[in-house]
Design a protein around this motif. Structure first.
Motif, PDB file in Angstrom:
ATOM      1  N   ASN A   1       9.851   5.955  -0.416  1.00 48.19           N
ATOM      2  CA  ASN A   1      10.700   6.113  -1.935  1.00 48.19           C
ATOM      3  C   ASN A   1      11.302   4.506  -2.087  1.00 48.19           C
ATOM      4  N   PRO A   2      10.906   3.888  -3.228  1.00 46.06           N
ATOM      5  CA  PRO A   2      11.293   2.484  -3.533  1.00 46.06           C
ATOM      6  C   PRO A   2      12.651   2.509  -4.029  1.00 46.06           C
TER       7      PRO A   2
ATOM      8  N   TYR B   1      11.375  -4.683   1.272  1.00 41.63           N
ATOM      9  CA  TYR B   1      10.346  -5.214   0.553  1.00 41.63           C
ATOM     10  C   TYR B   1      10.710  -6.429  -0.242  1.00 41.63           C
ATOM     11  N   MET B   2      11.757  -6.847  -0.622  1.00 37.82           N
ATOM     12  CA  MET B   2      12.230  -7.985  -1.500  1.00 37.82           C
ATOM     13  C   MET B   2      12.286  -9.028  -0.328  1.00 37.82           C
ATOM     14  N   PHE B   3      12.583  -8.869   0.799  1.00 37.58           N
ATOM     15  CA  PHE B   3      12.527  -9.934   1.857  1.00 37.58           C
ATOM     16  C   PHE B   3      11.018 -10.252   2.037  1.00 37.58           C
ATOM     17  N   LEU B   4      10.150  -9.559   2.153  1.00 32.53           N
ATOM     18  CA  LEU B   4       8.727  -9.825   2.283  1.00 32.53           C
ATOM     19  C   LEU B   4       8.211 -10.332   1.106  1.00 32.53           C
TER      20      LEU B   4
ATOM     21  N   PHE C   1       0.926  -1.223  -0.004  1.00 30.72           N
ATOM     22  CA  PHE C   1       0.102   0.016  -0.087  1.00 30.72           C
ATOM     23  C   PHE C   1       0.927   1.167  -0.062  1.00 30.72           C
ATOM     24  N   LEU C   2       1.990   1.238   0.757  1.00 30.01           N
ATOM     25  CA  LEU C   2       2.594   2.343   0.857  1.00 30.01           C
ATOM     26  C   LEU C   2       3.454   2.588  -0.516  1.00 30.01           C
ATOM     27  N   PHE C   3       3.739   1.594  -1.309  1.00 31.23           N
ATOM     28  CA  PHE C   3       4.603   1.658  -2.326  1.00 31.23           C
ATOM     29  C   PHE C   3       3.637   2.451  -3.430  1.00 31.23           C
TER      30      PHE C   3
END
Length: 95
Positions: free
Chosen positions: A35-36, A45-48, A27-29
């Motif tokens: 900031n990505p 984010y990659m881990f998740l 959602f935040l992205f």
């Protein structure tokens, strides 16, 4: 058996927290809040994503397309709470 049940319950709770964090990050992205291009944010984010996408993609293939709405995390939460946990409780603890 009670210790095995507790361990599996802790693992399921941990996975549900990871899945919740994945949903919040997505959602935040999508709304541009974070900031990505930041290395730390991208690493988290990659881990998740690596933890959640295999199960979510399987669920997405089974569900009909709802356009931009993705209900696969909701399905995973419901499956864990209403199928897996009672099954573990019944098989390991007997009630």
């Amino acid at each position: 058996m009670f210790e095995l049940y507790n361990l599996l319950n802790i693992l399921l709770n941990g996975y549900m927290l990871i899945l919740l964090a994945y949903c919040i990050f997505s959602f935040l992205f999508s709304f541009g809040v974070v900031n990505p291009s930041s290395n730390i944010i991208r690493g988290i984010y990659m881990f998740l994503s690596q933890m959640c996408d295999p199960i979510l993609n399987t669920i997405r293939q089974m569900l009909p397309s709802l356009g931009a709405i993705d209900i696969s995390p909701v399905v995973v939460f419901l499956v864990i709470d209403f199928i897996i946990r009672p099954l573990l409780r019944y098989t390991l603890l007997g009630y």
